[in-house]
Design an enzyme around this catalytic site. Sequence first.
Site, PDB file in Angstrom:
ATOM      1  N   GLU A  48       0.835  -1.199   0.000  1.00  0.00           N
ATOM      2  CA  GLU A  48       0.000   0.000   0.000  1.00  0.00           C
ATOM      3  C   GLU A  48       0.873   1.254   0.000  1.00  0.00           C
ATOM      4  O   GLU A  48       1.876   1.327   0.721  1.00  0.00           O
ATOM      5  CB  GLU A  48      -0.894  -0.016   1.249  1.00  0.00           C
ATOM      6  N   LYS A 128      -9.081   2.592  -2.720  1.00  0.00           N
ATOM      7  CA  LYS A 128      -9.463   2.023  -1.424  1.00  0.00           C
ATOM      8  C   LYS A 128     -10.812   2.570  -0.970  1.00  0.00           C
ATOM      9  O   LYS A 128     -11.026   3.778  -0.945  1.00  0.00           O
ATOM     10  CB  LYS A 128      -8.383   2.345  -0.395  1.00  0.00           C
ATOM     11  N   CYS A 162      -5.568  -3.206   1.990  1.00  0.00           N
ATOM     12  CA  CYS A 162      -5.416  -3.206   3.446  1.00  0.00           C
ATOM     13  C   CYS A 162      -6.730  -3.426   4.186  1.00  0.00           C
ATOM     14  O   CYS A 162      -7.285  -4.514   4.176  1.00  0.00           O
ATOM     15  CB  CYS A 162      -4.728  -1.913   3.875  1.00  0.00           C
TER      16      CYS A 162
END
Length: 277
Positions: A48, A128, A162
């Site tokens: 990430e 994300k 994540c």
Amino acid sequence: MSPSAPPLRLALAQSSGTPGDVRATLGALDALAARAAASGAHLLVAPELFLSGYAPDASAPPGPGAAPAAPLAALAVDRGEAQAALGAIGRRHGLAVLAGYPERAGSATYNSALLVGADGAPLAAYRKTHLYGAHERAVFTPGDRALVQAELRGVRLGVLICYDVEFPENVRAHAEAGTEVLLVPTALLAPYDFVARSLVPVRAFESQLYVAYVNRTGPEGGFDFVGLSCLAAPDGTTPARAGAGPELLLAEADPALLAASRAANPYLADRRTDLYR
């Protein structure tokens, strides 16, 4: 993915690069790609926000003469710039590359991941959707597209970032959409190592797919990343697991194992969706 197809060879780049120095980090990624290609990998996955660092403004070396680090938003780049940089690495070494970066799009900044093919062409772009903590919410706009997929060597890939993988609904949505290998660049902090050790393998088993979970490592700006990158398999095993430090982890997603596991563990077919709603 045909059960008779050869395995997809993955290289998981557990590294934090050089936070705040995009040029140096791209150089490190190029070196990792060379090693991955030499090992026969088809796909290199980096963590990430790999290109920028997770907290670059808090990670600059102190002392006289040290250049001030740019804040995270200032290091954001357009998707086209990221594609050019990653595409050049993919073409040079003949493998697909996925890496996280801060994406500038108009007045917004997204926590994004971009996948390019061995020819440098874009394959998937994901933003994300579940931002973690005040640090991320202060910088990023959440994405609004849950499912992003791509095909590579006959394998259907999916992308999350994540915190996204910690929501079972996200992974199940990928399973329902046919994702076979879920790529998850991450920045997992101490003391949450149980996410890498336990939760990620459970996600792979309950949704019957592979999960490639690729973490940052070491201290950065008050954060401490635990490493522990892994490839979690649909049969509940973890064929490859990194330690705490920088590492290039090599693993294979085997279509024969995926088919056998789905036959033995028919969670998707046996669900009573009429009861859940």
